[in-house]
Design a protein around this motif. Structure first.
Motif, short mmCIF file in Angstrom:
data_model
loop_
_atom_site.label_atom_id
_atom_site.label_comp_id
_atom_site.label_asym_id
_atom_site.label_seq_id
_atom_site.Cartn_x
_atom_site.Cartn_y
_atom_site.Cartn_z
N LYS A 180 0.83 -1.20 0.00
CA LYS A 180 0.00 0.00 0.00
C LYS A 180 0.87 1.26 0.00
CE LYS A 180 -4.38 1.35 2.15
NZ LYS A 180 -4.98 1.60 0.84
N LYS A 181 0.96 1.96 1.12
CA LYS A 181 1.69 3.23 1.12
C LYS A 181 3.19 3.00 0.87
CE LYS A 181 -2.06 5.40 1.59
NZ LYS A 181 -2.81 5.63 2.74
N CYS A 182 3.75 1.93 1.48
CA CYS A 182 5.20 1.75 1.42
C CYS A 182 5.67 1.53 -0.01
CB CYS A 182 5.63 0.57 2.31
SG CYS A 182 5.21 0.81 4.04
N GLY B 40 -12.28 11.88 3.70
CA GLY B 40 -13.46 11.61 2.88
C GLY B 40 -13.18 11.02 1.50
N LYS B 41 -11.97 10.49 1.26
CA LYS B 41 -11.69 9.92 -0.06
C LYS B 41 -12.64 8.76 -0.37
CE LYS B 41 -7.23 9.04 0.00
NZ LYS B 41 -6.94 9.63 1.30
N THR B 42 -12.81 7.86 0.60
CA THR B 42 -13.63 6.68 0.34
C THR B 42 -15.09 7.08 0.10
OG1 THR B 42 -12.10 5.42 1.69
CG2 THR B 42 -14.20 4.37 1.22
N ASP C 99 -9.96 4.13 -4.21
CA ASP C 99 -10.28 5.05 -3.11
C ASP C 99 -9.05 5.56 -2.38
OD1 ASP C 99 -9.46 2.90 -1.49
OD2 ASP C 99 -10.91 3.41 0.05
N ASP C 100 -7.83 5.23 -2.89
CA ASP C 100 -6.66 5.66 -2.11
C ASP C 100 -5.42 5.96 -2.96
OD1 ASP C 100 -5.51 6.22 0.44
OD2 ASP C 100 -4.49 4.28 0.42
N ILE C 101 -5.16 5.13 -3.97
CA ILE C 101 -3.89 5.27 -4.70
C ILE C 101 -4.14 5.25 -6.20
CG2 ILE C 101 -1.64 4.17 -5.16
CD1 ILE C 101 -1.71 3.14 -2.28
#
Ligand code: SAT
Ligand code: MN
Length: 589
Positions: free
Chosen positions: A209-211, A255-257, A276-278
């Motif tokens: 994910k983020k990493c 509030g992205k999702t 919804d995130d990347i």
């Protein structure tokens, strides 16, 4: 002959010394076995890793209670390890690769003793996509193994892509003893390697994910001329059936999702969810910007999610198509054996808090403010048919935003790419419970990437400018803020599903509606009242004016503090950004 992958796994096993090694195939059957282990054998803080929830309320669902100190990302324990500190920039904690390695070797020496090492080959991106990347993560806890199955495409296609090569992103993860003193998330961009110990929490432990998909991928993206961004991707369908794709960056827990799954209150409009995130954004053969979501699931904030605020997420959580769905650190409604959180809009029943203790009225929230669900995109009723398109979707607008009680208007359109990047470089947001820090403090968070850009943010802004030049016609850049409050502390805008009204204006602006519906301000364009459908909204008198106000004094101060923030990047800050901000400042008079 052992393959590079087998050799690497062997090496990690010699260091961490697990009792057994399990190679994951990502199958349904396997997930059920691992969940079973989490229900019956493994424990975190004396409690089983998983507890089955009522299948009539939430099918295939399990509650996970984390270690009490392990509830959010820990930015102060997150490092980028590269020989050149300047490359990493002041936006990241830095260690030399050697220093990081020796610290991590001590912490992971024998850390899997008595445990199972799960070897998880996975893809970020669709197997048919030229942009997809093959990765392998090791972990020693069922919770992370099952979460990775939900969030990534795990199994055979990843192994096939890797074959006998050494070309895969490596992730070594262990929960260690959950001690925050022995918790670190280390990134080695040159080796495409992430080494994380001491936490089982999403952004610290699900290394795809983020990493990888942001911090390491941002390094790849810079040298390969693309962007790895903290953005949702959606298609907005209008009453004529035309779909406009947009990507939107907002900091965590802003509030992205909800925006990604918005159920429109305007007839004829509908949102299609792609991510919804990347977002990974590439220049397509036609010179347009194309976006794809490398993930396969949603890791969203539970509190505040309800049939009223996000009915499509409630449907996603209840769909029961993909096994399993996880709830982390929510409260528990004992009478129904169902997860409970603040804002669920259901009558409170006797319940336990997120640590499993009896909850009493007035005793603080039952769910942790950063309680999360982990659910497959396959469960989502609004999932776009283009979600699996290996090329991604063409983006007409980029939306940037944050959580601002004041100053930032509801929506603003930048006049061009450069102005958008300049405003994006100083954009601010009030901090949330998604990371361990004081909540509600204003911090500068350029493009919502401050915690996720793996290299010097000054260089990153230069990369954005170059990307604008690589595009035939760069997408329009907009800024949104759903969170502005009036003098009495009430939200001026209803938000949630009503945000479709703002999205409608945005897509109309991108579809040749450039000439009308917008009023000039010194920093960009805001909608005229007549250009936004406000029918049926119960806005307070004067609210619209306040919502779209750009106060010269406030914005001069905004640019001043923004410049102060950017000063830390010194020469790495592109001259064009510096000059662009000077121009905006002069416009403000
Ligand atoms: O924990 S995550 O980083 O995955 C979620 C977030 O904070 O955006
Ligand atoms: Mn996020």
């Amino acid at each position: 002959m052992a393959t590079p992958l087998e050799k690497w796994v062997e090496e990690q096993a010699r260091l961490t010394r697990p009792a057994r090694i399990h190679w994951c195939d990502g199958s349904d059957e396997e997930a059920r076995r691992i969940v079973e282990i989490g229900c019956r054998e493994e424990k975190v803080n004396g409690q089983p890793v998983f507890q089955e929830l009522n299948p009539d309320a939430f099918p295939y669902s399990y509650l996970h209670r984390s270690h009490p100190t392990d509830v959010a990302r820990t930015e102060h324990l997150t490092f980028v390890c590269h020989p050149d500190r300047e490359e990493v920039g002041p936006n990241n904690n830095w260690l030399s690769p050697e220093a990081a390695r020796s610290r991590m070797r001590v912490l992971t020496d024998g850390c899997m003793a008595g445990r199972t090492m799960y070897v998880m080959p996975y893809l970020m991106g669709h197997p048919d996509s030229p942009y997809a990347r093959a990765c392998v993560q090791l972990t020693d806890i069922s919770y992370v193994a099952v979460s990775m199955r939900i969030m990534t495409r795990m199994g055979r296609p990843a192994l096939e892509r890797i074959g006998g090569s050494d070309d895969f992103v490596k992730g070594l993860h262990s929960v260690g003893d959950f001690n925050p003193e022995r918790r670190f998330i280390m990134h080695f961009p040159e080796e495409h390697f992430v080494w994380s110990v001491g936490s089982g929490y999403g952004g610290n432990a699900l290394l795809g994910k983020k990493c990888f998909s942001l911090r390491i991928a941002s390094w790849l993206a810079r040298s390969e001329n693309w962007l790895a961004e903290h953005m949702i991707i959606i298609g907005i369908e209008d009453p004529r059936g035309r779909i406009t794709y947009v990507a939107a960056a907002l900091p965590s827990a802003c509030g992205k999702t909800n925006l990604a799954m918005l159920e429109s209150t305007l007839p004829g409009y509908r949102i299609w969810t792609l991510g919804d995130d990347i977002a990974w954004l590439h220049v397509g053969p036609d010179g347009r910007l194309y976006a794809l979501n490398p993930e396969a699931g949603f890791f969203g904030v539970a509190p505040g999610t309800s049939l009223r605020t996000n009915p499509n997420m409630v449907k996603t959580l209840q769909a029961g198509r993909f096994y399993p769905t996880l709830f982390t650190n929510t409260g528990l409604d004992v009478s129904r054996n169902a997860p409970w959180w603040e804002g669920l809009d259901e009558t409170p029943n006797p319940r336990l808090d997120w640590q499993g203790r009896p909850w009493k009225e007035g005793a603080g929230p039952a769910a942790h403010p950063n309680a999360r669900f982990t659910v497959s995109a396959q469960n989502c009723p609004t999932l776009s048919p283009e979600y699996d398109n290996p090329a991604g979707v063409p983006i007409s607008a980029i939306i940037l935003g944050g959580r601002r009680t004041s100053v930032a208007p509801l929506v603003l359109q930048s006049r061009d790419w450069l102005e958008g990047v300049c405003l994006g470089s100083i954009m601010g947001s009030e901090t949330t419970a998604a990371a361990i820090h004081q909540v509600g403090q204003l911090r500068r968070d350029p493009m919502a990437m401050l915690p996720f850009c793996g290299y010097n943010l000054g260089d990153y802004l230069g990369h954005w400018l170059r990307m604008g030049e690589s595009l035939k016609e760069p997408p329009a850049i907009f800024f949104v803020n759903w969170f502005r409050k009036d003098g009495g502390g009430d939200f001026l805008w209803p938000g949630f599903r009503e945000n479709i009204r703002v999205m409608k204006w945005i897509i109309e602006r991108t579809a040749g509606g450039q000439g009308n519906g917008a009023a000039e301000t010194p920093i960009g364009l805001v909608p005229e009242r007549s250009a936004v459908n406000l029918d049926g909204l119960d806005l307070a008198p004067g609210a619209w004016k306040e919502l779209t106000a750009v106060d010269r004094n406030e914005w001069r101060a905004e640019i001043t503090t923004g410049r102060e923030f950017l000063a830390q990047f010194g020469d790495r800050l592109p001259t064009r950004v510096r000059e662009g901000l000077d121009r905006l400042d002069r416009n403000l008079g």
